[in-house]
Design an enzyme around this catalytic site. Structure first.
Site, short mmCIF file in Angstrom:
data_model
loop_
_atom_site.label_atom_id
_atom_site.label_comp_id
_atom_site.label_asym_id
_atom_site.label_seq_id
_atom_site.Cartn_x
_atom_site.Cartn_y
_atom_site.Cartn_z
N GLU A 97 22.33 -22.41 -24.81
CA GLU A 97 22.93 -23.48 -24.01
C GLU A 97 21.93 -24.61 -23.83
O GLU A 97 20.72 -24.39 -23.84
CB GLU A 97 23.32 -22.96 -22.61
CG GLU A 97 24.19 -21.71 -22.62
CD GLU A 97 24.31 -21.10 -21.23
OE1 GLU A 97 24.51 -21.86 -20.26
OE2 GLU A 97 24.19 -19.87 -21.11
N LYS B 238 19.79 -27.15 -21.71
CA LYS B 238 19.19 -27.07 -20.37
C LYS B 238 19.35 -28.43 -19.70
O LYS B 238 18.57 -29.35 -19.91
CB LYS B 238 17.72 -26.68 -20.48
CG LYS B 238 17.08 -26.32 -19.14
CD LYS B 238 15.68 -25.75 -19.35
CE LYS B 238 15.08 -25.34 -18.02
NZ LYS B 238 14.87 -26.48 -17.12
N ASP C 138 19.22 -31.37 -17.14
CA ASP C 138 18.20 -31.76 -16.16
C ASP C 138 18.90 -32.22 -14.88
O ASP C 138 19.16 -33.41 -14.68
CB ASP C 138 17.34 -32.88 -16.74
CG ASP C 138 16.02 -33.02 -16.02
OD1 ASP C 138 15.69 -32.12 -15.23
OD2 ASP C 138 15.32 -34.03 -16.23
N TYR D 88 28.17 -28.71 -14.50
CA TYR D 88 28.38 -27.77 -15.59
C TYR D 88 27.99 -26.37 -15.10
O TYR D 88 26.90 -26.18 -14.55
CB TYR D 88 27.50 -28.11 -16.80
CG TYR D 88 28.08 -29.10 -17.77
CD1 TYR D 88 29.39 -28.98 -18.23
CD2 TYR D 88 27.31 -30.16 -18.26
CE1 TYR D 88 29.91 -29.89 -19.13
CE2 TYR D 88 27.82 -31.07 -19.17
CZ TYR D 88 29.13 -30.93 -19.59
OH TYR D 88 29.65 -31.83 -20.49
N LYS E 246 11.38 -25.19 -23.70
CA LYS E 246 11.18 -26.58 -23.28
C LYS E 246 10.83 -27.43 -24.48
O LYS E 246 9.95 -27.08 -25.28
CB LYS E 246 10.06 -26.65 -22.23
CG LYS E 246 10.31 -25.83 -20.97
CD LYS E 246 11.53 -26.30 -20.20
CE LYS E 246 11.30 -27.59 -19.46
NZ LYS E 246 10.44 -27.46 -18.27
N CYS F 227 -16.02 -49.79 -1.85
CA CYS F 227 -14.68 -49.20 -1.74
C CYS F 227 -13.63 -50.29 -1.78
O CYS F 227 -13.74 -51.29 -1.06
CB CYS F 227 -14.58 -48.41 -0.43
SG CYS F 227 -12.91 -47.79 -0.09
N CYS G 274 -12.05 -50.31 2.11
CA CYS G 274 -12.81 -50.65 3.32
C CYS G 274 -14.11 -51.39 3.03
O CYS G 274 -14.84 -51.73 3.97
CB CYS G 274 -13.10 -49.38 4.11
SG CYS G 274 -14.31 -48.30 3.29
N CYS H 198 -16.30 -43.02 -1.78
CA CYS H 198 -16.60 -43.88 -0.64
C CYS H 198 -17.14 -42.98 0.46
O CYS H 198 -16.51 -41.98 0.81
CB CYS H 198 -15.34 -44.60 -0.18
SG CYS H 198 -15.50 -45.40 1.44
N CYS I 242 -13.01 -44.95 6.70
CA CYS I 242 -12.17 -45.59 5.68
C CYS I 242 -10.70 -45.28 5.97
O CYS I 242 -10.31 -44.11 6.06
CB CYS I 242 -12.56 -45.09 4.30
SG CYS I 242 -11.52 -45.74 2.97
#
Length: 680
Positions: free
Chosen positions: A130, A132, A134, A240, A330, A421, A424, A440, A445
């Site tokens: 079948e 698959k 998503d 389905y 997959k 950074c 900050c 950092c 921060c």
């Protein structure tokens, strides 16, 4: 007087005839609409136009409005009306909904076939292949042909009740058609959205200033969780069926036969399902759809292969999480080429600076990709990547897209490591020469604080539902939260200053915060975000020390005496609790009523009590995490490496160096069957 009575009697009979005619007309209209639903959704062979269908539906609606006594719960007009749901209660599945093991190559499919054959002596197997889809898994329950409930997969045992929203999915029949209907049946399948429907929905959302959905699965999932069931009806969701749960009152011998019966009963089954008599037929099926997937109206990410015979399925059984008689193949990761528009720097909760590529938007695997992580500055140097270069990106499943290589050099300037950074302007350093990370070091921060709070409130840590990114950002911006302890000082009047926070939302968040005070100590330790201390280490530390104060007082030798704690983790723990802020935080947690102790768990005396157990190789019936948790439940200690202190090594298929080390040290080695006997 007799004439008057006679007149009344005739009037009563007339009303009865009118009433019977109305009832019959309503039933006829319902039958006609269900018939056309089946032609449209199941057989893909409509006989009337959408306009003619709407006329039938409106006629039925008008009759039911005038004669509400004849409206039933399975009427097609149920899909037209909805309301605001108060939330989603839980529904326990009669039969557990398992997840599938994944394979990524045809060799792995052959290996799965060999494992199946080993447990089926007669060796005669047919397979069902079948697509698959998503989408989002759902479990539909029918009793005597009527849809009585619908639920999400949830944890496999219990899901969320989405019955009212499922009723708005037009492709799902509220009443089954045909004869020989089951007395009871759980039908599992995928709720999904077609690509074009997603495109249309995203255009509407973008125009309304709402965030767009990244892919059809996210859109389907978000739609099913809407509390407004009328809104669900507008989302054009489809369904389905693909799997069987519990059932009674019907005889079934094979999975393919079951799918054909579903079609007869009016439930949609994907038209590309195929009965295969050899594993080579299965491989050809996978190759075919791997190449044709783009031509489908919906997203697929692979194929599902099942043993057809239900009796054979029963013999093969299940592991803790997956059926042994089914596997998912997959499809390979999908790739695309695009341009790096800009490279920006993000700051994590521990101060680590992560470079991220902002890409020219490109479709890859059914998703529009706009960003890709570059991990660290060593990776940038390895790839030799610059802004405006043309690059090859790859996306596998839900994994964050990554840049594979530069395919066309366009940029001129190399990427420079920031000295300040980006959030900050604090100092950025590389703490140790062997580190790959720059960080950092400013403890104030703002970006670090936000990510730290989000981590602390996450499901794996203190599980404060409702404290998401938008809420945390506002709490910090309004200076309501500057540390973990501030979360437990929040009052209703504080939360009322947040956007869209009314009484109900305020009470829900306060309740979630209050509930988090009682989380196990291991969750709190993990939530603190101590470097190198993950969920497993937090569990070990909580179990070993029993209280946060004892852990805070532990020195390097004590910590390194714990098998799972190495010198790097030990140093990180000592450094963390040596900070004055950490000591103050523990005192505040105590005064605010948080749980700072781990009660010793009472475990029965088993062959694993007090034993240190190492796992190596591939276990068939458990994941590594499940096996380790079973050891803990039986009073043992799962550890990661073999030493003289190890009591047992459990070896699965293809064991590694731990197996050889155990043999050299004469440590007892158990196979998986022996380990299961220990558990019993």
């Amino acid at each position: 007087m007799p004439g008057c009575l006679n007149f009344l009697h005739r009037g009563s009979r007339l009303e009865d005839r009118v009433s019977e005619n109305v009832k019959n007309k309503i039933e006829r209209l319902k039958r006609d609409i269900r018939f056309h639903d089946r032609l449209y959704y199941v057989l893909s062979d409509p006989k009337i136009s959408d306009k003619e269908y709407d006329v039938l539906l409106k006629e039925l609606q008008a009759l039911e409005d005038k004669y509400p006594q004849y409206k039933t719960e399975d009427s097609p007009t149920v899909r037209l009306s909805g309301g605001i749901l108060k939330g989603f209660r839980s529904i326990r599945h009669v039969e557990k909904m398992y997840s599938l093991d994944n394979t990524y190559s045809f060799d792995e499919i052959y290996s799965w076939k060999d494992r199946v054959l080993k447990n089926l002596p007669d060796g005669k197997i047919s397979y069902v292949a079948e697509l698959k889809i998503d989408g989002v898994s759902a479990n539909l329950t029918y009793r005597n042909g009527k849809l009585i409930s619908a639920a999400t997969r949830g944890d496999g045992q219990t899901g969320e009740d989405i019955t009212e929203n499922i009723k708005r999915v037009r492709s799902i029949p509220l009443t089954l058609s045909g004869d020989n209907l089951p007395e009871f049946i759980e039908v599992r399948g995928e709720v999904y959205m077609e690509k074009q429907s997603l495109s249309n929905l995203n255009r509407q959302r973008e125009a309304a200033g709402e965030p767009i959905f990244a892919n059809p699965r996210n859109a389907a999932s978000g739609s099913l969780k809407l509390l407004d069931s009328e809104e669900v009806a507008k989302r054009r969701l489809l369904f389905y069926a693909h799997s069987l749960g519990a059932y009674s009152g019907v005889k079934l011998s094979g999975h393919f036969e079951f799918l054909q019966k579903l079609k007869y009963w009016g439930i949609r089954v994907n038209e590309h399902v195929k009965l295969c008599h050899t594993i080579e037929d299965v491989i050809e099926y996978c190759k075919l759809w791997q190449g044709k997937r783009e031509g489908l109206a919906y997203e697929i990410d692979g194929a599902v292969i099942k043993v057809d015979n239900l009796e054979q399925q029963h013999k093969l059984g299940f592991t803790l999480k997956s059926p042994r008689w089914a596997i998912a193949y997959k499809f390979p990761a999908r790739q695309a080429t695009t341009e790096v528009m800009k490279i920006v720097f993000q700051v994590g909760r521990t101060g680590v600076i992560t470079p991220v590529a902002e890409l020219k938007p490109v479709e890859c695997g059914g998703v529009i990709i706009k960003h890709a992580t570059l991990h660290n500055f060593d990776e940038i140097e390895r790839l030799g990547i610059r802004e405006h270069d043309r690059v090859l990106i790859e996306r596998a499943g839900e994994v964050i897209p990554k840049i594979i290589k530069v395919i066309e050099r366009r940029g001129k300037s190399a990427v420079r490591i920031p000295k300040e950074c980006p959030v900050c302007s604090g100092k950025v350093i590389k703490e140790k020469e062997e580190d790959v990370a720059y960080r950092c070091i400013n403890p104030n921060c703002g970006e670090q604080l936000q990510r730290s709070i989000l981590h602390f409130a996450s499901r794996q840590a203190m599980d404060i539902e409702g404290m998401g990114e938008a809420v945390v950002s506002q709490l910090i911006g309004l200076k309501l939260v500057g540390s973990f302890s501030d979360i437990y000082r929040l009052k209703g009047k504080d939360l009322s200053a947040l956007e869209l926070f009314k009484e109900k939302k305020i009470n829900n968040l306060l309740s979630a915060i209050d509930a988090s005070r009682h989380r196990p100590l291991s969750r709190l330790i993990y939530g603190l975000g101590i470097r190198h201390v993950g969920e497993k280490a937090a569990y070990v530390l909580a179990s070993k020390f029993g209280s946060i104060n004892k852990l805070a007082a532990a020195d390097m030798p004590t910590l390194q005496g714990i098998h799972e704690v190495g010198p790097i983790m030990a140093e990180s723990i000592v450094d963390y609790f040596a900070q004055p802020q950490a000591k103050k935080l523990i005192e505040e947690f105590s005064s605010l009523g948080l749980n700072l102790k781990e009660e010793a768990k009472k475990t029965k005396n088993t062959p694993l009590t007090g034993k240190r157990v190492v796992f190596t190789g591939e276990l068939k019936n458990f994941s590594r995490q499940e096996a380790e948790e079973l050891v803990r439940q039986n009073g043992g200690y799962p550890i990661s490496s073999v030493s003289k202190a190890t009591d047992f090594v459990v070896a699965g298929d293809n064991p590694g160096s731990k197996y050889n080390n155990a043999r050299k040290m004469n440590i007892r080695i158990l196979n998986e069957q022996e380990f299961e006997r220990f558990l019993k």
